[in-house]
Structures are given as structure tokens and as C-alpha cells.
Design a protein around this motif. Sequence first.
Motif: not given
Length: 679
Positions: A185-191, A205-208, A216-219, A248-252
Motif C-alpha cells: 500500500x505504501x509503495x503504490x507510487x513505485x508503479x 496489490x493484495x488484499x488489505x 490504486x488504478x490511478x497510481x 486508465x481502465x483499458x491499459x490495465x
Amino acid sequence: MVEYTVGGRCVPPDQAAFAAKDTLRVNTMDIDRILESMSEEERAEIICGEANGRTRAVRVLPSLKIEYDGFKRSGGASFPSAVAIACGFDADLAYAVGKEEGKECCACGVHLTARVPRLSAPKTDCGDRYRYLSESEKLTHELSRAFADGVQSTGVGANVRFDGEADELCLALEGCKAKALTLGKDKFALAATARKHGYTGAILSVRGDIDDRAQALKCGIDLSVESGFDEPTCLSNALGRGDITQKDVDESARRVLALIDETYDDHEFDLDGEERRRKAVSFAAECAVLVKNDGILPLSGDGVTVCEKGAAGFFTSGEEGGEEKRDSLIDAFKADRRVKLVRGYEEGEDFSEEALEATYPDEPIVVVLGAYEADCPFLKRDTALPEEQLVLVERLADSGRGVVAVVVGGGSVDLKRVSVANAVIFAPYLGDGAGEALKRIICGEVSPCGRLCEDFVSLNGEEREVVYPFGHGLTYGQFVYGEPKAVSSGITLEIRNDGRYSAAEVVQVYDSGSRLVAYEKVRLRAGQSRSVTLKVDPSDLKGRLFMGASRLDLKYEISLSENEEEENSSVSENKTENLSENETRGQNDEPNLYSVLSDICETTGGKKLLRRIKKLALSGVDGDEKRAERLTEAAKKLPVYKLVNLSAGELDFKFAESCLAKKESLVESILKQFKPQDK
């Protein structure tokens, strides 16, 4: 009508064959056409996992079975943990273990596994230390990549987790072919960092870890795993509000479809239990580390005693916290008629007196030590061993008995008090083959060849003493190094095994900052010699390099070959032709453990270290000042780390490092600029 590619032929998306035997095969999906045929709701749904650890089966698309932290897998073998693989110092071993992991996933119907070593360096006391590899970036990245490649050679996808910082991620992703990358969770910016560095796989990313799927998708999080929320509705609402875009959705969705295409397959593996058992023992023997041996190992004679009670319950696997104890570490000894079993300790109880009465003074005794509780990712890991275990070892050693201590753990353990034993073996979570592998090592059937993948330290308050350094490990062989030379392809040397046992040596090369820059595991029969070349980054060849048995036992400074010497000499002359001698000396690196004492003795810390050396020299020659002066002059020609090693405990690395950290004061620097002129 848009068609899907199935089994090499095109069929309509509503055809019943999709739900029957005709399933999608690897690398046959026309992702563009499939994505075009999907509605906006379906595209949002495909990037939201279900609560059963699967991707959603949108229309006829198959559902991936994904392992994650906490996933329970029934049956199967247990192979060495990540920390054990790191102690193997062998990318081929990491690949082989990864391949067996992939085969087991195939047998269990798993398409994407998270049982892959972490890409980042660990903290010594973190609760799930066993899931990480090494404090060395080079070792961590190379072994993690090899393990992932081994998994994916079976068709199963590897999902690696990263918990480090952005600069480390860039290095970690070089050459990484893992199908998926998991971020906390605290590393989403690394995407975004991963994408900029060219990573094309799916980011999970996993549960919780996800509170807001749209955020999260925007990250850059492509897929959520084991989610209990209605995430498709969340995404739909966010699209309506304009918080996210359809792009955003289509790329993922495109990346998730590629993940399905590359990993989905109904593999069928008939696992040979006996073969896997043999491999488990072989892998475990590669990872055990002999950290001390005063000659007691390998054991000889007809009898041996094993302290049974406490050892019976130790974990052989750190996987998922080590809940499954599987085979006991002493089961292999129990089957040997020469072995006598005694009680030595139980949790909170000391039976050392009973062990002394039940054993013969001239018979060696094997004691297994370790924590009673399984490692827990949510708790701080204790590196100290229970007091009753330490008391047992100390009392047995004081009695004159030959003591072999086997220490089980998921990372660094405080071995300072255990070192009174005649031999110490570190057994990281070695898997199902642990007991048999340890028995073979102790009895001399195989030579140990593991190395410590981090410093083993002893903590006394805030003081940190390195008891056994990174890279340390002994074998039953006796290896002799030839003079190492730097050549264009790396570093080459001749190595010979003068011992009586076939064994493996890990040749290690470090730079002046104690960073591992190259290593090679060399296997030699007794009396055999071989030329070895270690690949070194060209940029590292320009600095000072050292070769030795561990990070703090470096006995060889790398010398350049004749051609390299001439090239470097000419470059050096061009750079320094206009500099005075004093200015040239000032180009040396910052003082460190590899600095020669004469190069730093004019600094504040160097003077302090030199005073200690002079004092030790005087006491060593009973006050004879002339002899002490000659000894001091000889000492000034040696690097600091070697002086510490030669001091027999009179100097320690903590004192040396404190001296090296001392720089010139401002007053000293100013005075140097205003030296009185010669009249």
C-alpha cells in the motif's frame, strides 16, 4: 462478429466450447480484438480480483488461480526458503528450486505464484525475513531473477514483491522477466517508476492494501487480488465522476489479459515423490553454512549423542510462517543405531545436568538450537536464542565434550555465546530435506558450501558487534588461491583444492566500500585445480578491488594484467602530470577498512588508530622501543581490516570504524592552509 482465438482456431465469443474442453492456450489470444469486444463494465471487472484468489471469469475468459501471501497449498514438498537460497550463493541453485516450485504449482492448478523471493533487501529483525534473500543488492537481484526464470520455465507466472525504495527498484528490474510485480500500500507510487524503467508486466496489490480501487488504478495498480469489496462498482462510479478515465481502465485490462494469455494453461505434472525428496536433500545441503569448525567435523567414530527434546519441534520451512513442521530435524539421526538420544532442554526448562550425566565425555554431542515460535510477518524478529539453549551449550563445552551446534533461523542469529561450541552450523529454513542434509554434512558424506547472506551480529544495548561477517562459510576442502588478475572480461585466477574432500568454494570480490561486486561458486575434487573468471562491471574494475573468504576477510588486492596496467598507467599520467605529490595523494578514497594505515595516519582518526597500534606493539615486545618502532612501521603498510584480524581481539571493527569516521577538525584544516614559510 468478433472472434476469439482458441486452440489455434477462431470461434465466436458465445460458443459453448469455451466452457468445455477447448480452453485458451498460452500466447494465442488476440488481445486487441478481445478488448475491443468487451463492454466498459467487463473491462473494469477483469482488473478486479475475486475473494478466492482468482481473477474474474468475464464471459468466456478463463480465471487465473493466483497464490498470494497467506495462500494455503495442500500437500507438496517444501524446498529451501529465500534466505536459505541466498546462503547458497548460486544462481543455478535458485533456478533449480524455482523450477521445482513451478512444477508443484502446475500440479496444484496454480497459474501465478507469489512464493518467489522478494526483490528488495531485508531488515534483519523483520518478522518475515525468511522471504527475502540478502543484504547484498547484487546477490538479491541475481538470485531473484534466476528463481523467477526457473518458475516460469514451467509455464507458471512468477509474481515478485518489492518493498524497497525507488532507486533500488530501478536496479532490481534490470533483467527481471517476472510476469507480475506486487507493491504494498505504501509503495503504490513505485508503479510509475517501474513503467518508466521499462517494466511491461502486470502490477498487482493484495488484499488489505487497497482502500480505494480507483485511486490504486490511478497510481498504476493493474489488478487487485483477494479483494472482498465490490470493486467493479467502485470503478464504474469513479468513471462516472471523472476520477479516472476509460484509458486508465483499458491499459490495465490489456496487461491483465496479457497475464492470462501468458500464464493460463491446464498443466498436468505427475510429481515423483522420491525424486523430489532427493532434490530437497540436495538443495538443503547446498544452503547449510558451517560457520565454525575447530576440526571436530566431520564426525568420526562409532557413537554420537543428539539432544532430542527441543529439536523435535523446530521448523524446517519458513513458508507461510512455518506453521507446518513437516519432518523433524533429528528424524534422520533417529534411524541410525549409533545415535543415542538425550534430553537437553525444553521451552523454559534447562536439562543440561541430565544431559551431562547421560553422555560420555569422549563422545560428541549434537545440539539443535532455535526459536520455539514460528516467524510472524507482523512481529519483530528476535535474533537472540533462548537462555536455556545457551546454558546447555556452555555447560557441555565447559565439560570438555565435543559440541556441534546446529542453529535454525530465518536470518541473522546472535551466535556470540554459541561460539564456545567446537562446531556451529547455521541451518536457515532448509525445507523437507533439512534433517537428512544436516546428517550427511555432520557425518562427512557431503561438504558444506553455504555462505552467510548477511552479517551475523551480537547486540549489547546499542553496540553492534559483527560475530560472523557476510560471505563467511567453511568447507571440508582446503582451497588455495592463485594471484588474481583483472582482465578485460573481469577477474581471473587459478584455484586449487588441496584438501581430502571434494568441496565447493565461493570466490568473492568486493570494492573498497565493502560492496559485493562478483562471486562464483567453484566445485573441485580433492587435488583438482581450475582457472576461474569472474565477470565484473567495467566501472568496478577502475577502482580498488579485494578478494577473500568473506566481507571482512579479504586477503588479496586485485592486481591488473600487464596490458591493463599500461592502459591505466598512461591514463593516470595524463590526469596527474600537473599535480604535486601531495595533491596526488589527496585523490584517494575516503578512509575505510581497506585503507592502508600509512595513507590515513595524518587524519585525526588515523592518528588515534596509530597510537593504539604503537601501544599494542610496545606491550607485545615487553617495552623494547626499537622493536616496537619496527613493528609499527610494518603495521603502517597494512590495510586497517587486516590489522584488526591480526590483533587477536585487541582491536575490533567497531573501534576501527569509529576512527575512520573521524575527519579533520575545522581548526586543523585552517592551520594547514597557513603553514609558516621556510626562511
